[in-house]
Design a protein around this motif. Sequence first.
Motif, short mmCIF file in Angstrom:
data_model
loop_
_atom_site.label_atom_id
_atom_site.label_comp_id
_atom_site.label_asym_id
_atom_site.label_seq_id
_atom_site.Cartn_x
_atom_site.Cartn_y
_atom_site.Cartn_z
N ASP A 1 43.72 -3.04 -48.82
CA ASP A 1 44.28 -2.88 -47.48
C ASP A 1 43.21 -3.30 -46.46
OD1 ASP A 1 45.18 -1.90 -45.05
OD2 ASP A 1 45.41 0.17 -45.72
N THR A 2 43.49 -4.34 -45.68
CA THR A 2 42.45 -4.81 -44.75
C THR A 2 42.16 -3.79 -43.65
OG1 THR A 2 44.08 -5.99 -43.39
CG2 THR A 2 42.93 -7.27 -45.08
N ILE A 3 43.16 -3.00 -43.25
CA ILE A 3 42.90 -2.01 -42.20
C ILE A 3 41.92 -0.95 -42.71
CG2 ILE A 3 43.91 -0.20 -40.75
CD1 ILE A 3 46.52 -1.83 -40.73
N SER A 4 42.24 -0.36 -43.87
CA SER A 4 41.37 0.68 -44.40
C SER A 4 40.01 0.13 -44.82
CB SER A 4 42.04 1.39 -45.59
OG SER A 4 43.04 2.27 -45.13
N THR A 5 40.01 -1.09 -45.34
CA THR A 5 38.73 -1.68 -45.77
C THR A 5 37.83 -1.89 -44.56
OG1 THR A 5 39.86 -2.82 -47.58
CG2 THR A 5 37.66 -3.61 -47.00
N GLY A 6 38.36 -2.52 -43.52
CA GLY A 6 37.56 -2.75 -42.33
C GLY A 6 37.13 -1.46 -41.66
N SER A 7 38.04 -0.53 -41.59
CA SER A 7 37.74 0.74 -40.92
C SER A 7 36.69 1.53 -41.70
CB SER A 7 39.02 1.56 -40.78
OG SER A 7 38.76 2.79 -40.16
N THR A 8 36.78 1.49 -43.03
CA THR A 8 35.81 2.23 -43.84
C THR A 8 34.43 1.58 -43.76
OG1 THR A 8 37.59 2.98 -45.30
CG2 THR A 8 35.35 3.09 -46.18
N ILE A 9 34.40 0.25 -43.69
CA ILE A 9 33.12 -0.43 -43.52
C ILE A 9 32.54 -0.15 -42.13
CG2 ILE A 9 31.96 -2.70 -43.44
CD1 ILE A 9 33.91 -3.64 -45.64
N ALA A 10 33.40 -0.17 -41.12
CA ALA A 10 32.94 0.14 -39.76
C ALA A 10 32.37 1.56 -39.70
CB ALA A 10 34.08 0.00 -38.76
N PHE A 11 33.05 2.47 -40.39
CA PHE A 11 32.54 3.85 -40.50
C PHE A 11 31.13 3.85 -41.11
CE2 PHE A 11 31.88 6.61 -44.18
CZ PHE A 11 31.57 7.81 -43.56
N TYR B 1 32.56 12.90 -38.32
CA TYR B 1 32.87 12.51 -36.95
C TYR B 1 33.16 11.00 -36.87
CZ TYR B 1 32.52 12.22 -31.87
OH TYR B 1 32.79 12.01 -30.53
N TYR B 2 32.58 10.24 -37.77
CA TYR B 2 32.71 8.78 -37.71
C TYR B 2 33.87 8.24 -38.56
CZ TYR B 2 28.04 9.35 -35.76
OH TYR B 2 26.98 9.74 -34.99
N ALA B 3 34.58 9.12 -39.23
CA ALA B 3 35.69 8.65 -40.07
C ALA B 3 36.96 8.60 -39.22
CB ALA B 3 35.89 9.59 -41.26
N MET B 4 37.41 7.39 -38.91
CA MET B 4 38.54 7.21 -38.00
C MET B 4 39.84 7.24 -38.78
SD MET B 4 37.28 7.15 -35.02
CE MET B 4 35.92 8.21 -35.46
N GLN B 5 40.22 8.42 -39.20
CA GLN B 5 41.39 8.57 -40.07
C GLN B 5 42.23 9.77 -39.64
OE1 GLN B 5 41.56 11.47 -42.09
NE2 GLN B 5 39.51 12.18 -41.55
N VAL B 6 43.50 9.72 -40.00
CA VAL B 6 44.38 10.87 -39.83
C VAL B 6 45.01 11.15 -41.18
CG1 VAL B 6 46.51 11.71 -38.80
CG2 VAL B 6 44.86 10.46 -37.39
N LYS B 7 44.90 12.37 -41.64
CA LYS B 7 45.41 12.77 -42.95
C LYS B 7 44.76 11.96 -44.08
CE LYS B 7 50.02 14.23 -41.27
NZ LYS B 7 49.95 13.87 -39.83
N GLY B 8 43.63 11.35 -43.79
CA GLY B 8 42.95 10.55 -44.81
C GLY B 8 43.22 9.06 -44.70
N LEU B 9 44.25 8.68 -43.96
CA LEU B 9 44.55 7.25 -43.81
C LEU B 9 43.85 6.70 -42.57
CD1 LEU B 9 46.41 5.00 -45.15
CD2 LEU B 9 47.82 5.31 -43.12
N GLU B 10 43.12 5.61 -42.76
CA GLU B 10 42.41 5.00 -41.65
C GLU B 10 43.40 4.51 -40.59
OE1 GLU B 10 41.66 4.51 -44.87
OE2 GLU B 10 39.76 5.59 -44.85
N LEU B 11 43.05 4.75 -39.33
CA LEU B 11 43.91 4.36 -38.20
C LEU B 11 44.12 2.85 -38.17
CD1 LEU B 11 42.49 6.44 -35.21
CD2 LEU B 11 44.48 6.94 -36.63
N ALA B 12 45.34 2.47 -37.85
CA ALA B 12 45.60 1.06 -37.59
C ALA B 12 44.80 0.63 -36.35
CB ALA B 12 47.09 0.84 -37.37
N LEU C 1 49.74 10.63 -29.85
CA LEU C 1 50.67 11.63 -30.39
C LEU C 1 51.27 11.14 -31.71
CD1 LEU C 1 52.32 14.24 -30.10
CD2 LEU C 1 53.98 12.95 -28.74
N HIS C 2 51.67 9.89 -31.70
CA HIS C 2 52.28 9.32 -32.91
C HIS C 2 51.29 9.28 -34.08
CE1 HIS C 2 54.62 6.81 -35.55
NE2 HIS C 2 53.65 5.92 -35.57
N PHE C 3 50.09 8.79 -33.82
CA PHE C 3 49.07 8.74 -34.88
C PHE C 3 48.83 10.13 -35.48
CE2 PHE C 3 46.45 4.69 -33.64
CZ PHE C 3 47.25 3.93 -34.48
#
Lengths: 615, 615
Positions: free
Chosen positions: B351-361, B423-434, B446-448
């Motif tokens: 998943d490119t969103i989670s991959t990029g977000s996890t690397i950014a983290f 603090y640096y993990a940009m996720q909700v319920k474990g899923l990285e934010l779009a 609210l939606h996220f």
Amino acid sequence: MIGGYAGKILRVNLSRRKISTEVLSESWARKYIGGYGTAGKILYDEVPAWADAFDPENRLIFSTGPVSGTGVPTAGRHCVVTKSPLTGFFGDASAGGFWGAELKSSGYDSIVFNGRSSKPVLLWIDDVATELVDAQPYWGMDARTADRAIRKDLGEAGARVAVIGQAGENLVRFAGIPNDEANRIAARCGVGAVMGYMNLKAVAVKGERRVHIERPDLLRSVASEITRFVTSDPHVKSFTKAGTMLYFDLNWEIGDVPVCNLSRSDFGGPGDPGVQKLAYPDGYGKIIAGKRTCHVCPVSCRRVASYPASDKGEIEGPEYETVASFGPNCGIDSIRTIAEASDLCNIYGLDTISTGSTIAFAMECYENGLIDKADTGGVELTFGNADALIDTVHRIAHREGFGNILAEGSRRASRIIGNGAEYYAMQVKGLELAMHDPRAFQGGGLHFACTPTGGRHTEGLTLGHELVKTRPLLGIPVALDRFSTQGKARLVKIVEDWTAFISAAGWCLFTDDANAYPTEKSFLLAYEAVTGIAFTIEQALTIGERIFNLKKCFNIKHGATRNDDTLPKRLLIEKGKAGNIVKLDEMLGEYYQARGWNPNSGTPTPERLSCLGLD
Amino acid sequence: MIGGYAGKILRVNLSRRKISTEVLSESWARKYIGGYGTAGKILYDEVPAWADAFDPENRLIFSTGPVSGTGVPTAGRHCVVTKSPLTGFFGDASAGGFWGAELKSSGYDSIVFNGRSSKPVLLWIDDVATELVDAQPYWGMDARTADRAIRKDLGEAGARVAVIGQAGENLVRFAGIPNDEANRIAARCGVGAVMGYMNLKAVAVKGERRVHIERPDLLRSVASEITRFVTSDPHVKSFTKAGTMLYFDLNWEIGDVPVCNLSRSDFGGPGDPGVQKLAYPDGYGKIIAGKRTCHVCPVSCRRVASYPASDKGEIEGPEYETVASFGPNCGIDSIRTIAEASDLCNIYGLDTISTGSTIAFAMECYENGLIDKADTGGVELTFGNADALIDTVHRIAHREGFGNILAEGSRRASRIIGNGAEYYAMQVKGLELAMHDPRAFQGGGLHFACTPTGGRHTEGLTLGHELVKTRPLLGIPVALDRFSTQGKARLVKIVEDWTAFISAAGWCLFTDDANAYPTEKSFLLAYEAVTGIAFTIEQALTIGERIFNLKKCFNIKHGATRNDDTLPKRLLIEKGKAGNIVKLDEMLGEYYQARGWNPNSGTPTPERLSCLGLD
């Protein structure tokens, strides 16, 4: 630090390969004692509800209590605590031998693992260094072979090794963690599978330190008195002579021994000739060549088995639970087959209770046509088929063919098979029931339904108290009517709380079950000698209650509801050998009330938790 | 059966290697439509709370909706539904291309997998046979290589293949399931890891059947009108020309594009030169060589990328989410690096969103000293380091070194790292934010916080509606003040419900997001043409609400509480580029109320569930 404690916790982050040391909080030691008490507190605090059992955010905690590994007799146990891959709830397992005492001597009360190594490793602890060592050479080895190879390679013949076999590596959900050349095993709840998931093959320990004892003189006198009692009391002497199989005959008589997956009353033809081939001394005695002991244990209930046809020389003799599980429960009357299956489980690192129960489940499915030879790979998986039993143990450990399904445990296997197979899975919360048919004693049914870890016999089974307990315990009248539900709620609660206390402190449960100590007060005196803390029985019970509630709270946090406090339907609607069903409904509400839990939801109330200091 | 449906569900028990067929219940089709609606119903009913994501009792469901694979334009999607190994809650992912249409043509609306094969297998479906085939030869192959090899070996060049790469095999928790030569991917929620756990390498399909259409004449006229609109409406034409990168500039302007893990407002020096190197057409346009389409889609938003230094020839062009994720969010200004990372993710199945977000983290952890080169294996993991980005993608897919930690996703990795890394993990319920910073539009926050599957942009993100939606939707005024919380609860609910309806039916979400249909009524008319069922918008919204609540109920069953409906703390206390924080507290209670849920617990009330037919 309080006497009896090393005072330190070792932390191992397997993902980062980082090792660190923490001080064991003295207030935790007072509040949760040790063993699965202090480990349970760590588990509760650190494992989030969303973490699975196979998850870097699970914890695998090896833990001892203050009396473990001291001169206190019968206290050579260690326990392993984790979120269970079988139940998804609190999981613990306990083992005897010498590993726990060695850990204490190494200067740590507990080791907490988290994360997951990307390659197989083992942890090596001695007085010089604590380090993670490449374990690739041992991956794929059985536990006994690995134990020997690891000690040889470390150049430490006297080290003690807790090491998983192939079952743990293959994430068999009921894999345990063998220790001491795979002759003892922390078997239950799938703790070995979590170790396999973490890519942690072994924990090898060599220690030289002696733990501080608060009142050494008192300890010497208490230990002497206990040892005198053990070697002179007729009942304890019988237990020393026969081991856990002492109880087989009695349990059989009262309808406690499960037969053919709890579906029948006898096996092997009229008059139960099968039983006679197993019972002590005529059956079991034929393969027994001697006895063994654990750390400072004058009881020495361990057996050595040896028999002509075996190519293995002397092996650890199977315990009662194992004989019952592979014997009557699978319709098998060959003690040699049972001994062989037992040793296979030890070296593969499999829980014999869950292994036997899961195979018995499969045999009943097979006999009822829910599965056939296309499923089993041609094996005729009928009750009594000794070759099929041995074959299936191998397949489970390696997850080969049908073994891949059974390796998930009976609850999951039953759902994979479908078509009503769930009726034949003899499990509570996913954990296969220990080898006691609770239709023979109502309190046992209540306990099996409510134990936080599933169908356990080591969290406060009331068998003895409902039958022939040779003396009153904690003010409870002995020999309560085993078929009546009256008074069982209170009985179960007290036995559970007492059991939690002595387990957390580090005692072997047989100290209590076999009445190996002169009185309950002997426990408290020994505890005082080590720690300097003098408890009344009521205080000890309150601590036990706190620990029991802590485990329950872990389950609530991880999604448990009242629906999880139940029994396999068979036990509620089909009469057992003893002529009864379990009348769970008559006891459950009363039990919740006795525990101060919400009588509808079965959840600990804020008030009770506050009383117990768990808020 | 109703038009648009094949009318059959394929069941595959991987543990038993048994394949069977079920009739799709017509009442379910009416109630839950299809896609993650009908699949969600199966998931809710069949997966017990105690089953983990990596569990034989999980389900992996490939599902289409009634308009999928028909002549309805922009409806070439299929979805995959499972319990997510990232979140432990409802997981779904969706993909375009041609695989979904092919599945429908094979005579099945959905495929439901359970259990776990003991050896790698693939499922092969054509008009002649449906069978499990040994997939050992393809295990270890990337998804594109495997796709080609499988079709070659099957002798079916025209088959469509959904196949995991190494990431799914290695249980990377954010692995997806690529299809169509790994150019499209059902990416989110770790669906590919569940496939890997099941030892299921691929699902290859070749179909020849045509699904029954209730009103072919109406379908022809609706399809023509839509196609005319798509090819003449100026906005849709722009979208056709630029693809999803059309929105990059606008999103950047309003502070929607995350920069350096949502910690900064710009990157690459003063005046955001980094952005200019990426934006369409000046940056992005330089690597674009053409466009591609999905099944019956006149929009054709897919790009083809090609550039001199690449040794790969023409590859799928990165989408907006991917450019944002590997670009500004990792501080990278090289469009070629981004295109390379994108294609690596496609073939590894990440998943490119989670991959990029996890690397950014990880980059932010590195820059703040929480990890160092000893952790990263010598890699200088700073924002903007293009080589480190590519290197880390490889390591994640293979779980090598530090990649083994990041492969767990940012939530777990943050806890493994400790010291406040959460603090640096940009996720909700474990899923990285779009790749949308919700500090730029309150409704998005609210939606996220409330989407059942975590930080998604495909379950009803209100970005367009709070900004520049070119026309009113469903009676909601457009261009609500994006910084105000007023009215957002109702807006979010309606957009979520509408999204659930059109997704379940089988439409691509861009049909709605890019206003590719003349009006909302065009959806209903197309739906009627296919199924013969005429819905009002209100009826469609009710169905969407039912599906949304079904997902929520799955989460409640699996332990979700109000605490799970939150955002990364950063978004609640640190101002973003748009100068705001998300004022979640002002909206959450109102949202629960709008949904008819308990305002305190955030749990659907029995009354509302009863209204929705979910009791």
